[in-house]
Write a protein that holds these residues in place. Structure first.
Motif, PDB file in Angstrom:
ATOM      1  N   ASN A  58      54.792  58.695  45.432  1.00  0.00           N
ATOM      2  CA  ASN A  58      54.294  59.726  46.330  1.00  0.00           C
ATOM      3  C   ASN A  58      53.396  59.068  47.364  1.00  0.00           C
ATOM      4  N   THR A  59      52.810  59.861  48.243  1.00  0.00           N
ATOM      5  CA  THR A  59      52.023  59.273  49.332  1.00  0.00           C
ATOM      6  C   THR A  59      50.725  58.632  48.847  1.00  0.00           C
ATOM      7  N   GLN A  60      50.334  58.939  47.600  1.00  0.00           N
ATOM      8  CA  GLN A  60      49.139  58.303  47.029  1.00  0.00           C
ATOM      9  C   GLN A  60      49.478  57.020  46.272  1.00  0.00           C
ATOM     10  N   GLY A  61      50.773  56.682  46.233  1.00  0.00           N
ATOM     11  CA  GLY A  61      51.175  55.445  45.581  1.00  0.00           C
ATOM     12  C   GLY A  61      51.455  55.580  44.095  1.00  0.00           C
ATOM     13  N   ILE A  62      51.624  56.825  43.594  1.00  0.00           N
ATOM     14  CA  ILE A  62      51.976  57.033  42.186  1.00  0.00           C
ATOM     15  C   ILE A  62      53.486  56.875  42.029  1.00  0.00           C
ATOM     16  N   LYS A 101      56.288  66.350  57.364  1.00  0.00           N
ATOM     17  CA  LYS A 101      55.225  65.956  56.445  1.00  0.00           C
ATOM     18  C   LYS A 101      55.703  64.833  55.540  1.00  0.00           C
ATOM     19  N   ALA A 102      54.852  63.819  55.368  1.00  0.00           N
ATOM     20  CA  ALA A 102      55.204  62.706  54.485  1.00  0.00           C
ATOM     21  C   ALA A 102      55.300  63.196  53.049  1.00  0.00           C
ATOM     22  N   THR A 103      56.418  62.895  52.393  1.00  0.00           N
ATOM     23  CA  THR A 103      56.643  63.364  51.019  1.00  0.00           C
ATOM     24  C   THR A 103      56.673  62.226  50.006  1.00  0.00           C
ATOM     25  N   SER A 104      57.128  61.077  50.416  1.00  0.00           N
ATOM     26  CA  SER A 104      57.204  59.952  49.477  1.00  0.00           C
ATOM     27  C   SER A 104      57.243  58.636  50.242  1.00  0.00           C
ATOM     28  N   LEU A 105      57.051  57.549  49.500  1.00  0.00           N
ATOM     29  CA  LEU A 105      57.124  56.199  50.056  1.00  0.00           C
ATOM     30  C   LEU A 105      58.215  55.437  49.315  1.00  0.00           C
ATOM     31  N   ARG A 106      59.035  54.717  50.063  1.00  0.00           N
ATOM     32  CA  ARG A 106      60.115  53.906  49.482  1.00  0.00           C
ATOM     33  C   ARG A 106      59.719  52.431  49.607  1.00  0.00           C
ATOM     34  N   TRP A 107      59.691  51.732  48.478  1.00  0.00           N
ATOM     35  CA  TRP A 107      59.201  50.350  48.432  1.00  0.00           C
ATOM     36  C   TRP A 107      60.317  49.392  48.031  1.00  0.00           C
ATOM     37  N   VAL A 108      60.376  48.270  48.722  1.00  0.00           N
ATOM     38  CA  VAL A 108      61.183  47.126  48.289  1.00  0.00           C
ATOM     39  C   VAL A 108      60.192  46.006  47.970  1.00  0.00           C
ATOM     40  N   VAL A 109      60.247  45.489  46.757  1.00  0.00           N
ATOM     41  CA  VAL A 109      59.280  44.486  46.301  1.00  0.00           C
ATOM     42  C   VAL A 109      60.012  43.174  46.052  1.00  0.00           C
ATOM     43  N   ARG A 110      59.510  42.104  46.675  1.00  0.00           N
ATOM     44  CA  ARG A 110      60.129  40.780  46.502  1.00  0.00           C
ATOM     45  C   ARG A 110      59.066  39.767  46.081  1.00  0.00           C
TER      46      ARG A 110
END
Length: 389
Positions: free
Chosen positions: A92-96, A175-184
């Protein structure tokens, strides 16, 4: 009641009404005028209901097919998400963390079911958590894909360098609903890059070296970039009045060339004996390693040029000279007991061209700085700066 049972019952009802209607019409002792109007309307209504039920059935079949197709597509993308070679997270936008694929779980050494509900920040060392919190606030306010370089910690293991590529998902209202992360994990990449930086001279050791004496003009080929191994090169242009304008100094480890500028008049002059290595532009394009080594050097030249632009924009000549001396102190200064010595001897014309003024004005200002004890000269007429901050 499902749609198929509903259709079956409407068909039965319609058939019974049809039978009743036909029977009523053929009985000789019942006059057609006596047939209730309501009975006719009921029969007609049942036909409409039957047609509507059939149409509803076909629409329901289409919805079922669409749902199956969407479910297959969702499963396809879920499989791609799950089996991707990179670690993917959705928060989510808080990083959970809301979703994580197997690669992410393996990278962070934790089961997927234990990752959901955990904050991203729990995998970040304490000293870098405030930085990530600030980034999370900025991410929700921007539509730009961002890349963060940060350290992460595997569960019960060591920290590692990570590159996080983050994109924001928004709803129809924006409205921002979520964050999509790619981790390398870039620990190995950084180690290799560090080795490349330490050994970048290996790229030039086997190339022929061109030497130019102090005062010589260095030929410029638009297909070639020069790499400075030793010495100092003055880069300049000429304004409409014919006066020379200093726009850069190429020190050892820096690059220059006519392909790196849009100026019609661009001149390179050796301010000291120089040794140069030529690199063709096609080589840079074809070699990722060469591009990686040269990019910071090109960036260094760009930053230096901007510094010269800022100097020329100063209103007072005295300020221009002051900031020019600071720049030269940083670029070509070497520490001596008396202060900082400029390793190259600059003429008053050089200072005048960099400060966009006359040689007479520079001579007067240098004399004043010398009287104030800010600068002095060694036996070879090199300037020594005592207090240029």
């Amino acid at each position: 009641m499902n749609i198929e049972k509903f259709i079956q019952r409407t068909e039965v009802l319609h058939k019974r009404l049809a039978d009743l209607y036909e029977t009523a019409n053929v009985l000789p002792w019942i006059s057609p005028d006596l047939l209730p109007q309501a009975f006719k309307e009921l029969y007609n209504t049942s036909k409409i209901v039957q047609l509507a039920a059939e149409e509803l059935y076909h629409e329901n079949e289409e919805l079922v097919q669409t749902r199956n197709s969407l479910e297959a597509e969702r499963q396809h993308y879920q499989d791609l998400f799950e089996s991707a070679p990179d670690a993917y997270l959705v928060t989510n936008t808080q990083g959970i963390i809301q979703e994580a694929n197997s690669t992410a779980a393996k990278l962070l050494n934790v089961s997927k079911q234990f990752m959901v509900g955990k904050p991203m920040i729990s995998f970040v060392p304490l000293e870098e958590r405030q930085h990530l919190r600030s980034e999370l606030i900025q991410l929700s306010q921007s539509d730009r894909v961002r890349e963060l370089l940060i350290r992460l910690q595997q569960r019960h293991s060591e920290f590692f360098d990570a590159a996080l590529t983050v994109a924001v998902a928004r709803n129809s209202q924006g409205k921002a609903t979520s964050l999509r992360w790619v981790v390398r994990n870039i620990t190995e990449r950084k180690r290799v890059e560090s080795a490349v930086v330490k050994n970048d001279d290996d790229l030039f050791n086997n190339r022929p070296v061109d030497k130019y004496s102090k005062g010589e003009t260095i030929p410029l080929n638009p297909l070639v970039v020069w790499y400075v191994c030793q010495g100092l090169v003055k880069l300049s242009t000429y304004c409409e009045t014919g006066e020379e304008v200093l726009i850069g100094l190429a020190t050892p480890g820096m690059v220059f060339g006519s392909s790196l500028t849009s100026l019609n008049i661009y001149q390179a002059t050796a301010l000291a004996d120089v040794e140069l290595v030529s690199i063709y532009a096609a080589e840079i394009t074809a070699s990722p390693r060469l591009s990686h080594v040269l990019l910071p050097k090109i960036n260094q030249r760009l930053q230096q040029t901007e510094s010269f632009l800022v100097i020329s924009g100063r209103r007072r000549v005295q300020e221009r000279l002051h900031h020019l001396l600071k720049l030269l102190k940083r670029e070509v200064g070497e520490t001596v007991p008396e202060g900082t010595r400029l390793s190259v001897r600059f003429t008053h014309e050089d200072f005048a061209s960099a400060c966009c003024t006359t040689r007479v004005t520079i001579t007067r200002l240098i004399g004043k700085l010398q009287d104030e004890g800010i600068i002095s000269f060694d036996l070879k007429k090199h300037i020594i700066l005592r207090d240029v901050d």
